[in-house]
Design an enzyme around this catalytic site. Structure first.
Site: not given
Length: 423
Positions: A232, A277, A373
């Protein structure tokens, strides 16, 4: 009433004879000399010097070399642990028990009649010991005590060779091994949301991914030219020419920087879904391994991290939900939570797939946050070697009760990493 001040009586002055003063000074000097002498004696005879050795040891085993020859594989770890235990026991059964610090297998190589283990050996002796005598004693202990070693594998004590190396050489060998880090006592760390800053070399595989110079995501160094991150992170920003990766505990100034040559996003990742992901980023040129920058180990696809395992997540992310990224790397100690608990209605209500894992606290005490992230969730084995267990993926805000952090499960996508990088 008249004011009456206190009567101050004159004191008789006492004068010491010159010979008394001289005696006091003489005794004081003797006491001072004794104290200095004891201090020098203590420092000289209690100060220890580190001796680093590169050692080789031949052994035979029923296992095929291919089963344990690959670094960081389950079989490599098992074989390394057995040999390191044999060396440790050899010293513990000798007069050098207190002098032994550690041994670490760094690689294996095939021989015509067996396998050669390449090891680092670290000892500490009093600085007054003769270096040549120390070398001979270490060699003698290994030759004699390894004869009592119980296999498998079957070691050849007479094959042991040691070569003294300096600290720079030792660091270089360790830095080229995956999953090694600076020795530091890990106390209870708070979450990255208000957590603790780390020192250089504590998490040397951490990278910052920056779009046009601004931090966007974390990433993990898995060899000299490849990073692994979250898919992402590249949903909107796809052009590798505008991305840079920096290394070190601060974004500015960084320890080193590299551009990105290409970005590979998992084919099954579909935004805004969180499944699959994972992404890979190839660096424009290899990074040299140093104390501050080197790679993490990747676990075998068959390896199973257990609920309750203590792990660490690191990143440059925000200190609170919707906050700003930080310039200095932070760490958080978290606990792996089983998927059943994480899928309960009050948690994530069956949103956790086999490609995900949960870690943190159901009380909301520890968590990653925005800007973390793509960064690493790591766990150490019995040899104090660190493995990448997860990739920071998603969560419901930051550190909310019953909403632990959700990470991409690396073991579930381990074969995909190999298919793209050969690692």
């Amino acid at each position: 009433m008249m004011y009456r001040p206190d009567v101050v009586r004159a004191r008789k002055r006492v004068c010491w004879e010159p010979w008394v003063i001289g005696l006091v000074i003489f005794i004081s000097l003797i006491v001072l000399a004794v104290c200095i002498g004891l201090t020098v004696h203590y420092v000289r005879y209690n100060q220890k010097k580190t001796y680093n050795y590169y050692s080789t040891l031949s052994f035979t085993t029923d296992k095929l070399y291919a089963e344990f020859g690959r670094e960081a594989s389950n079989n490599f770890t098992e074989m390394s642990q057995r040999l390191e235990s044999m060396v440790k026991n050899a010293f513990y059964k000798s007069p050098l028990r207190e002098e032994f610090v550690k041994s670490q297998v760094i690689k294996f190589s095939q021989q015509k009649h067996g396998v050669l283990a390449h090891m680092l050996l670290i000892c500490r002796f009093h600085s007054t010991e003769d270096p040549e005598t120390v070398d001979k004693i270490v060699q003698l202990v290994l030759h004699e005590k390894l004869q009592d070693a119980v296999g498998p594998p079957k070691v050849d004590p007479h094959s042991v060779k040691i070569k003294k190396i300096n600290k720079t050489e030792t660091d270089s060998y360790l830095n080229h091994c995956c999953g090694t880090r600076r020795s530091k006592t890990l106390g209870q760390s708070l979450r990255i949301v208000g957590g603790t800053e780390v020192e250089e070399g504590e998490w040397p595989w951490q990278a910052s991914l920056q779009w046009d110079g601004s931090h966007r995501c974390g990433a993990t160094l898995i060899n000299a030219t490849w990073l692994v991150s979250a898919a992402h992170c590249f949903t909107t920003y796809k052009n590798p020419a505008r991305w840079t990766a920096s290394f070190g505990v601060t974004i500015k100034p960084s320890k080193m920087k590299r551009g990105l040559r290409r970005i590979i996003v998992h084919e099954k990742y579909k935004h805004p879904s969180h499944d699959y992901d994972i992404s890979l980023a190839e660096l424009s040129s290899p990074v040299p391994y140093t104390n501050a920058v080197h790679r993490v180990c990747l676990p075998d696809a068959s390896y199973e991290f257990q609920p309750g395992d203590v792990m660490f997540v690191t990143g440059f992310g925000a200190l609170k939900n919707d906050g700003y990224s930080q310039n200095h790397l932070r760490q958080a100690q978290v606990t792996l939570i089983d998927a059943t608990t994480c899928n309960e209605p009050q948690a994530y209500n069956d949103a956790i797939t086999p490609r995900m894992l949960c870690a943190g606290s159901l009380e909301g005490k520890t968590d990653a946050c925005q800007g973390d992230s793509g960064g690493p969730l790591v766990s150490s084995d019995a040899r104090d070697i660190w493995y990448l267990a997860g990739i920071v993926s998603w969560g419901d805000e930051c550190a909310k009760p019953n909403k632990p952090g959700v990470y991409t499960r690396v073991t579930a996508l381990r074969d995909w990493i190999t298919s793209k990088t050969g690692i």
